[in-house]
Design a protein around this motif. Structure first.
Motif, PDB file in Angstrom:
ATOM      1  N   LEU A 157      36.720  39.182  43.219  1.00 44.50           N
ATOM      2  CA  LEU A 157      35.612  39.133  44.176  1.00 44.50           C
ATOM      3  C   LEU A 157      34.440  39.922  43.620  1.00 44.50           C
ATOM      4  O   LEU A 157      34.584  41.079  43.229  1.00 44.50           O
ATOM      5  N   GLU A 158      33.281  39.309  43.569  1.00 45.65           N
ATOM      6  CA  GLU A 158      32.071  39.991  43.100  1.00 45.65           C
ATOM      7  C   GLU A 158      31.673  41.057  44.115  1.00 45.65           C
ATOM      8  O   GLU A 158      31.342  40.747  45.263  1.00 45.65           O
ATOM      9  N   ASP A 159      31.720  42.326  43.693  1.00 40.64           N
ATOM     10  CA  ASP A 159      31.395  43.413  44.613  1.00 40.64           C
ATOM     11  C   ASP A 159      31.108  44.660  43.798  1.00 40.64           C
ATOM     12  O   ASP A 159      31.725  44.896  42.758  1.00 40.64           O
ATOM     13  N   GLU A 163      37.461  48.119  44.548  1.00 40.05           N
ATOM     14  CA  GLU A 163      38.462  47.931  45.584  1.00 40.05           C
ATOM     15  C   GLU A 163      39.527  46.930  45.137  1.00 40.05           C
ATOM     16  O   GLU A 163      39.281  46.077  44.279  1.00 40.05           O
ATOM     17  N   THR A 177      38.049  43.592  42.990  1.00 39.73           N
ATOM     18  CA  THR A 177      36.610  43.391  42.828  1.00 39.73           C
ATOM     19  C   THR A 177      36.212  43.555  41.370  1.00 39.73           C
ATOM     20  O   THR A 177      36.922  44.159  40.559  1.00 39.73           O
ATOM     21  N   THR A 178      35.042  43.036  41.040  1.00 38.49           N
ATOM     22  CA  THR A 178      34.563  43.121  39.659  1.00 38.49           C
ATOM     23  C   THR A 178      34.310  44.569  39.244  1.00 38.49           C
ATOM     24  O   THR A 178      34.526  44.928  38.082  1.00 38.49           O
ATOM     25  N   SER A 271      38.698  47.235  53.112  1.00 37.50           N
ATOM     26  CA  SER A 271      37.665  46.239  52.863  1.00 37.50           C
ATOM     27  C   SER A 271      37.325  45.538  54.154  1.00 37.50           C
ATOM     28  O   SER A 271      38.208  45.199  54.933  1.00 37.50           O
TER      29      SER A 271
END
Length: 334
Positions: A157-159, A163, A177-178, A271
């Protein structure tokens, strides 16, 4: 009526005395899986006391039900329970226990449906937001999942926040996450995924849902509140232990610190998309790191065996109390 009163007394004692002692037990942090087993046996024993009491009270209140319950039993077994002539008392107890049973079933159903709907929404959000796994990650994914198979789908997940979490249920997903991929080493990433995979494969969400349903349905019962709080802590410790066994305590502790860097306080990687863990667990992470670094040994095997037998004794005692008058009558007849 001795069996009925004994069951009610046992259920009361187990629900008032045992939870406090178990919550204060220092061994639970060293053996979180065993502690979860003990808690489940305790709750099952209390629920079993209520169910068996309901059966006996219903048999006292309704002669037809009493005839059905004791159909086929030798002569003298029914009389040993002393249920005849106790219709008024039986109706009162049966009514209260039946109401509690129906409310428990409703609370469990409500919690399961709500959790399922929430997981569905979060999975839909992930499908919308998550990109395909980049080629350079495939080697790391293979390394992280080489132990124990890779049944769960890994989602990136792009963030900007580091996390990682899991979405349990059919088509379970491990989400990272990225930013977490940038901060974590290969070993730390593997430890994080093992932690989340431990939650999924041990079906911790089922246990958490049952605990939440009981606590929400009976907010005045301290035992169910303690059960919910303890389950929330112990499942994290159990997942930490799984990751530590596979990838080392130091690596797991470093991963936990990295995932919570910049937050001011360590937490269980909550999250807004997918975490189902209680907010109060956020302050627990420093203790988890200290525990991993301390590396206390497990309890001796004989100690674990004694605790297991003590846990199993609770539901077994409930069954024996319910059967005691009938068994005594059979021994006399023999």
């Amino acid at each position: 009526m001795t069996a009925l009163l004994s069951l009610l007394l046992l259920g009361f004692l187990l629900s008032t005395v045992a939870p406090g002692r178990l919550a204060r037990a220092r061994w639970a942090e060293r053996e979180p899986v065993l502690a979860l087993c003990v808690w489940q046996c305790l709750v099952v024993a209390v629920l079993l006391c209520c169910l068996l009491s309901l059966l006996l009270a219903g048999a006292a209140a309704l002669p037809e039900l009493r005839t059905l319950v004791f159909s086929g039993a030798p002569h003298g077994v029914e009389a040993a329970y002393g249920l005849a002539g106790r219709e008024g008392w039986g109706r009162l107890v049966a009514g209260l226990l039946a109401a509690g049973g129906l409310w428990t079933a409703y609370s469990l159903t409500r919690e399961v449906l709500a959790a399922r709907a929430l997981r569905g929404r979060r999975q839909a959000q992930l499908d919308h937001r998550a990109p395909e796994i980049p080629p350079q990650l495939k080697t790391r994914r293979k390394s992280a999942g080489r132990r124990g198979g890779d049944r769960e789908r890994l989602v990136v997940l792009e963030d900007a926040s580091p996390e990682a979490w899991s979405l349990p249920g059919p088509g379970a997903r491990l989400v990272v996450t990225t930013q977490a991929l940038r901060q974590l080493t290969d070993g730390e990433l593997a430890a994080v995924l093992s932690h989340e995979r431990g939650h999924v494969r041990a079906r911790h969400h089922w246990l958490a849902q049952c605990a939440e349903a009981l606590a929400a349905g009976f907010p005045g019962v301290a035992m169910f509140t303690a059960f919910r709080d303890q389950v929330g802590e112990l499942i994290e410790l159990a997942a930490d232990d799984r990751a530590a066994r596979l990838h080392g305590r130091l690596t797991t502790a470093h991963a936990l610190v990295e995932l919570n860097s910049g937050r001011g306080v360590f937490g269980p990687c909550p999250s807004p998309l997918s975490s189902t863990r209680a907010p109060q667990l956020t302050a627990q992470a420093p203790r988890r790191v200290d525990r991993l670094l301390a590396g206390e040994p497990r309890l001796p095997v004989d100690h674990r065996l004694r605790l297991t037998l003590a846990a199993l004794a609770a539901p077994t005692t409930a069954l024996l109390l319910a059967a005691a008058p009938g068994l005594t009558a059979l021994l006399r007849l023999g």
